[in-house]
Design a protein around this motif. Structure first.
Motif, PDB file in Angstrom:
ATOM      1  N   LEU A 154     -36.347 -48.735  -1.927  1.00 48.15           N
ATOM      2  CA  LEU A 154     -35.854 -48.440  -0.586  1.00 48.15           C
ATOM      3  C   LEU A 154     -36.536 -47.200  -0.022  1.00 48.15           C
ATOM      4  O   LEU A 154     -37.032 -47.208   1.119  1.00 48.15           O
ATOM      5  CB  LEU A 154     -34.335 -48.234  -0.624  1.00 48.15           C
ATOM      6  N   PHE A 155     -36.617 -46.141  -0.796  1.00 45.74           N
ATOM      7  CA  PHE A 155     -37.199 -44.896  -0.292  1.00 45.74           C
ATOM      8  C   PHE A 155     -38.725 -44.925  -0.265  1.00 45.74           C
ATOM      9  O   PHE A 155     -39.350 -44.170   0.485  1.00 45.74           O
ATOM     10  CB  PHE A 155     -36.662 -43.699  -1.073  1.00 45.74           C
ATOM     11  N   THR A 156     -39.318 -45.794  -1.046  1.00 46.19           N
ATOM     12  CA  THR A 156     -40.767 -45.999  -0.920  1.00 46.19           C
ATOM     13  C   THR A 156     -41.087 -46.581   0.451  1.00 46.19           C
ATOM     14  O   THR A 156     -42.041 -46.166   1.119  1.00 46.19           O
ATOM     15  CB  THR A 156     -41.274 -46.949  -2.024  1.00 46.19           C
ATOM     16  N   ALA A 157     -40.243 -47.544   0.885  1.00 42.33           N
ATOM     17  CA  ALA A 157     -40.428 -48.135   2.212  1.00 42.33           C
ATOM     18  C   ALA A 157     -40.163 -47.104   3.304  1.00 42.33           C
ATOM     19  O   ALA A 157     -40.860 -47.069   4.329  1.00 42.33           O
ATOM     20  CB  ALA A 157     -39.490 -49.331   2.375  1.00 42.33           C
ATOM     21  N   ILE A 158     -39.157 -46.262   3.108  1.00 38.40           N
ATOM     22  CA  ILE A 158     -38.848 -45.218   4.087  1.00 38.40           C
ATOM     23  C   ILE A 158     -40.004 -44.225   4.194  1.00 38.40           C
ATOM     24  O   ILE A 158     -40.389 -43.817   5.291  1.00 38.40           O
ATOM     25  CB  ILE A 158     -37.547 -44.491   3.698  1.00 38.40           C
ATOM     26  N   LYS A 159     -40.568 -43.863   3.059  1.00 36.79           N
ATOM     27  CA  LYS A 159     -41.674 -42.911   3.052  1.00 36.79           C
ATOM     28  C   LYS A 159     -42.892 -43.475   3.771  1.00 36.79           C
ATOM     29  O   LYS A 159     -43.604 -42.759   4.483  1.00 36.79           O
ATOM     30  CB  LYS A 159     -42.028 -42.553   1.601  1.00 36.79           C
TER      31      LYS A 159
ATOM     32  N   ASP B  70     -42.858 -45.916   6.184  1.00 32.86           N
ATOM     33  CA  ASP B  70     -42.577 -46.089   7.608  1.00 32.86           C
ATOM     34  C   ASP B  70     -41.095 -45.803   7.863  1.00 32.86           C
ATOM     35  O   ASP B  70     -40.268 -46.717   7.864  1.00 32.86           O
ATOM     36  CB  ASP B  70     -42.923 -47.511   8.051  1.00 32.86           C
ATOM     37  N   PRO B  71     -40.730 -44.539   8.066  1.00 28.76           N
ATOM     38  CA  PRO B  71     -39.316 -44.152   8.187  1.00 28.76           C
ATOM     39  C   PRO B  71     -38.543 -44.923   9.246  1.00 28.76           C
ATOM     40  O   PRO B  71     -37.382 -45.277   9.038  1.00 28.76           O
ATOM     41  CB  PRO B  71     -39.384 -42.663   8.533  1.00 28.76           C
ATOM     42  N   LYS B  72     -39.148 -45.198  10.371  1.00 25.57           N
ATOM     43  CA  LYS B  72     -38.426 -45.860  11.455  1.00 25.57           C
ATOM     44  C   LYS B  72     -38.109 -47.315  11.152  1.00 25.57           C
ATOM     45  O   LYS B  72     -37.228 -47.907  11.788  1.00 25.57           O
ATOM     46  CB  LYS B  72     -39.244 -45.769  12.747  1.00 25.57           C
TER      47      LYS B  72
ATOM     48  N   ASP C 283     -36.653 -37.122   8.696  1.00 25.11           N
ATOM     49  CA  ASP C 283     -37.422 -38.328   9.010  1.00 25.11           C
ATOM     50  C   ASP C 283     -36.641 -39.612   8.757  1.00 25.11           C
ATOM     51  O   ASP C 283     -37.016 -40.680   9.245  1.00 25.11           O
ATOM     52  CB  ASP C 283     -38.712 -38.371   8.182  1.00 25.11           C
ATOM     53  N   VAL C 284     -35.568 -39.529   7.983  1.00 21.10           N
ATOM     54  CA  VAL C 284     -34.795 -40.729   7.660  1.00 21.10           C
ATOM     55  C   VAL C 284     -34.119 -41.260   8.922  1.00 21.10           C
ATOM     56  O   VAL C 284     -33.523 -40.500   9.700  1.00 21.10           O
ATOM     57  CB  VAL C 284     -33.724 -40.422   6.589  1.00 21.10           C
TER      58      VAL C 284
END
Length: 336
Positions: free
Chosen positions: A153-158, A160-162, A192-193
């Protein structure tokens, strides 16, 4: 101060919640006091400072049910007053000095809401009665989500946070703080989250199940039923060990011990209460805490028994406020 210091300041404080024990007094006077029958409260209005389905709502209704089943109150009702991390309800209750038959559910989210919103009224305007419980935070996704772990989940956020929206409680709440902890751990700037605040667990649940967001964060009790029913996928629970009855891909200890975390909730009354009435309220909550009805409700909601009442709770509350003020100040979320 890095956000990971929340662990040493807030998370450790709430994880280590414990009431001071006391030895049993076997004197005749103590026995006479214990045998004296408690006179039930006539009526009670309990304010849940968030929408139906929220953790505060569940705490308020659990208290209502347990007091009733133990014959500690003749009539009790719950009223929802959502908004601004509980500070909308706080602003309504605080001016009612000395008002009888009125309680308000409070907790870490309201404390942080006061600090982050810079409200004119604070928890000092209320009468502390008892800390009821602690609750682990959880990270969930819709059942059909491609994410199998909080790392994914946080790999995806990192990347492309939006593109990854996360539903949670009000800004500055325990949910928000925990997302900040996770973001820092995985090398993402907390700001950025794409954090989407909701006023209650019911609204957040609808957003998650409806595909409006890609993940959610809340207390364990708010999402447990959906996880058990297979409607949501439990990625992470902020406990050191697996919790009974609700499956999660990981515990906090599986990721990093520093990510263990507990929210807390309490019961308070308007300030300026008559001492005799305050004592009676605290006695009612102590008796409720010892009842089988409360134990069953706590077990059903996976609440941790962190009960603390009266002056001990009031002292702890001031210490906790100092800690949380420091944390939110370092995060740039403090207006007080």
């Amino acid at each position: 101060m890095k956000i990971t210091r929340i662990t040493a300041v807030t998370a450790v404080a709430v994880l280590a919640l414990s009431a001071c024990g006391s030895g049993e007094d076997t004197s005749s006077s103590a026995k006479a006091g214990a045998d004296k029958k408690f006179q039930a409260l006539n009526r009670l209005e309990i304010i849940a400072p968030a929408a139906p389905g929220s953790g505060w709502d569940q705490a308020a209704r659990g208290t209502q049910e347990a007091l009733g089943s133990a014959n500690l109150v003749k009539a009790a009702e719950v009223k929802n007053v959502p908004g601004a991390s509980g500070t909308v309800a706080l602003a309504q209750i605080a001016p009612q000095k000395g008002k009888k038959d009125l309680w308000i559910t409070s907790g870490l989210a309201m404390m942080s809401g006061v600090i982050s919103n810079g409200t004119d009224v604070t928890l000092d305007d209320l009468t502390p009665l008892a800390r009821l419980m602690g609750e682990y935070e959880v990270i969930v996704t819709p059942a059909n989500s491609p994410y199998k772990s909080v790392e994914e989940l946080f790999t995806a956020i990192k990347k492309d946070p939006k593109s990854v929206a996360i539903a949670g409680g009000s800004a500055g709440s325990a949910d928000h703080i925990y997302i900040g902890l996770l973001a820092q751990h995985f090398g993402v700037k907390p700001a950025d989250v794409n954090y989407v605040p909701y006023s209650g667990g019911g609204e957040a649940t609808t957003a998650i199940l409806g595909g409006k967001v890609q993940a959610g964060v809340s207390g364990l009790s708010e999402f447990a039923a959906q996880i058990k029913d297979g409607k949501m996928k439990g990625l992470l629970v902020s406990s050191p060990k697996p919790v009974d009855g609700t499956p999660f891909a990981q515990t906090a200890a599986d990721v990093d011990k520093s990510l263990e975390f507990q929210n807390w909730r309490s019961m308070m009354a308007p300030g300026g209460l008559d001492d005799a009435l305050k004592t009676r309220y605290i006695e009612a909550l102590k008796k409720m805490h010892g009842s089988q009805g409360w134990k069953d409700i706590a077990a059903k909601n996976a609440w941790n028994d962190n009960f603390l009442a009266g002056d001990e709770f009031a002292t702890w509350l001031k210490e906790e406020n100092t800690r949380v003020t420091g944390v939110l100040g370092e995060l740039g979320l403090s207006k007080n």
